[in-house]
Scaffold this motif. Structure first.
Motif, PDB file in Angstrom:
ATOM      1  N   GLY A 109       0.934  -1.047   0.413  1.00 53.04           N
ATOM      2  CA  GLY A 109      -0.237  -0.128   0.188  1.00 53.04           C
ATOM      3  C   GLY A 109       0.374   1.168   0.078  1.00 53.04           C
ATOM      4  N   PHE A 110       0.535   2.772   1.053  1.00 51.06           N
ATOM      5  CA  PHE A 110       1.508   3.445   1.008  1.00 51.06           C
ATOM      6  C   PHE A 110       1.978   3.701   2.577  1.00 51.06           C
ATOM      7  CE2 PHE A 110      -1.605   3.580  -2.493  1.00 51.06           C
ATOM      8  CZ  PHE A 110      -1.428   4.114  -3.080  1.00 51.06           C
ATOM      9  N   LYS A 111       2.667   3.802   2.895  1.00 54.50           N
ATOM     10  CA  LYS A 111       3.634   4.901   3.550  1.00 54.50           C
ATOM     11  C   LYS A 111       3.777   6.759   4.195  1.00 54.50           C
ATOM     12  CE  LYS A 111       6.547   3.169   7.996  1.00 54.50           C
ATOM     13  NZ  LYS A 111       8.017   2.553   8.111  1.00 54.50           N
ATOM     14  N   LEU A 112       3.246   6.956   5.157  1.00 53.40           N
ATOM     15  CA  LEU A 112       3.625   8.353   5.667  1.00 53.40           C
ATOM     16  C   LEU A 112       4.744   8.266   5.886  1.00 53.40           C
ATOM     17  CD1 LEU A 112       0.748  10.318   5.922  1.00 53.40           C
ATOM     18  CD2 LEU A 112       2.201  10.299   8.456  1.00 53.40           C
ATOM     19  N   LYS A 113       5.285   9.863   4.642  1.00 55.04           N
ATOM     20  CA  LYS A 113       6.979  10.234   4.452  1.00 55.04           C
ATOM     21  C   LYS A 113       6.478  10.712   5.600  1.00 55.04           C
ATOM     22  CE  LYS A 113       7.489  10.160  -0.448  1.00 55.04           C
ATOM     23  NZ  LYS A 113       7.346  11.101  -1.653  1.00 55.04           N
TER      24      LYS A 113
END
Length: 462
Positions: A109-113
């Protein structure tokens, strides 16, 4: 031997499979991140008497009824987004084998930068980095949430989830007339979700790192966690789909859900462990030490302290062996007679793309768990492992199938080869056939997670 997929006509079996699917759905909804999944496993086990252990503390010695320690024991330990749980039967010796169900808690998915509060053209946006290999288009136009952990200045860890907050909006077809001829998403430009509108006094269209006035992602997370934003000094936060899992289709044949890869296998191992060892008023069943090992970071290579390439499982098994009073010689004997079943989802034959599959080995949804085989050891199944899995399925009375990749399609991998390499334990790769793997929302036959769990119960009984 492959078994063709057929509708489940036994009402009792259908009811059990549906009940299992609904509990799986509850587990998935409680687990938007690997940290939540590890917490939920530990919570369920502690609720029935498993003892939560701290890696920094001394662990109890476990002996038989005539030894210095208690008669068996049930334990769970969490390391970041990974969790390992086990149950020692009364009378276990230093050479009692382990029966391990290996799985993973993370999903693509996606991970917070870092510096995640960004904005453009009057929209608040969150800066995210792609995690693993998601099907990017499947994440468009969905209500998404942020979930994971915050660490405050005092070192305390706080689980957090926002509920529906974000969306990655797709460009209207009026502005891209060729979208249906082939959608291509720029991984930086087109995947940043929106989560609010700039306030009237905010700098609309700002591209500064601080984002539009009020559009502070970390402050939003801190609010949901009940801590002050200024106290947050670290975070591991991912994006998760918020749509609830759903049973549907003719005869309730399907379960659609996010994160089936690989919470389906984690849940199967948890339910199986609870069945053989979940009651504090009766002995642990079987002649082996059942172990559920759910690792983090499989989707990005497993190379972390909580991943399958790390030392977590080896550390735990060594400490369990030490608690049994074993010598180094006995520990080697113990591992040599142990078995690890690495469970992850696999590819069902896709009715719209049948040419992508091997012409002879064609696992179907609803046909039971799959045995994964690869000549190049991307899956670690060998003849003895295959035979052990066949015996477990036969004892459980469930059908089974084989999976092998088509020669023209690169084969994926799992934690199986990593565990086998680190520990030298015979390992077999299995799973459940699904469609839409790595989509924000995957699809399985309702009956297959139940079949997998029944086979794992037999593995845990030895």
């Amino acid at each position: 031997m492959s078994t063709p997929s057929t509708p489940v006509t036994d009402p009792a079996l259908r009811d059990r499979a549906l009940a299992h699917a609904h509990d799986l759905a509850t587990f998935v909804e409680a687990s938007p991140s690997s940290y939540h999944a590890a917490h939920e496993v530990a919570r369920r086990l502690e609720a029935v008497g498993f003892e939560r252990l701290d890696e920094t503390a001394a662990w109890p010695r476990v002996g038989d009824a005539e030894g210095d320690g208690p008669a068996g024991g049930r334990y769970v330990v969490v390391r970041d987004g990974a969790v390992i749980a086990w149950a020692v039967p009364a009378g276990a010796s230093p050479t009692t084998p382990f029966a391990v169900l290996g799985a993973h808690t993370d999903s693509p998915g996606f991970k917070l930068k870092p510096r995640p509060s960004v904005g453009r053209e009057g929209w608040w946006q969150a800066g995210v980095e792609i995690y693993g290999g998601p099907l990017l288009n499947s994440w468009l136009d969905r209500e998404l949430e942020l979930a994971g952990r915050l660490v405050t200045a005092d070192g305390a860890e706080h689980l957090v989830r926002t509920g529906p907050l974000l969306r990655i909006p797709q460009l209207a077809i009026h502005l891209d007339r060729a979208a249906n001829d082939g959608l291509t998403l720029d991984k930086q430009q087109h995947t940043q979700p929106v989560w609010g509108l700039a306030s009237a006094d905010g700098p609309a269209g700002s591209d500064t790192a601080g984002g539009p006035s009020g559009g502070d992602v970390l402050a939003e997370l801190a609010h949901h966690a009940g801590v002050r934003a200024s106290d947050v000094t670290g975070y591991d936060v991912v994006v998760a789909d918020t749509q609830s899992p759903r049973v549907f289709g003719a005869h309730d044949a399907f379960l659609a859900s996010g994160r089936l890869d690989n919470l389906l296998s984690v849940h199967a191992g948890l339910v199986a462990l609870l069945e053989v060892a979940g009651s504090p008023d009766r002995p642990v069943e079987g002649s082996v030490i059942p172990v559920l090992a759910a690792f983090d970071h499989e989707e990005i290579g497993s190379e972390s302290r909580s991943g399958a390439s790390g030392p977590f499982l080896a550390d735990v098994l060594a400490r369990v062996a030490a608690g049994l009073g074993g010598t180094e010689e006995e520990r080697h004997r113990q591992l040599a007679s142990s078995l690890c079943v690495s469970s992850d989802v696999g590819h069902s034959v896709h009715p719209n793309y049948p040419e992508r599959h091997d012409p002879a080995n064609r696992p179907l949804a609803g046909g039971g768990p799959i045995l994964k085989i690869n000549a190049n050891q991307r899956y670690t199944t060998d003849a003895h492992g295959a035979a052990a899995w066949a015996r477990a399925c036969a004892r459980a009375g469930v059908p089974s199938q084989e999976f092998v990749s088509r020669n023209t399609v690169p084969c994926g991998s799992t934690i199986g080869p990593l565990t086998a390499t680190r520990l030298g334990v015979r390992t077999v790769d299995v799973g459940v056939p699904i469609l839409s793997m790595h989509s924000a929302r995957e699809l399985t036959a309702v009956v297959d997670p139940w079949y997998l769990t029944r086979a794992v119960v037999e593995v845990f009984r030895g």
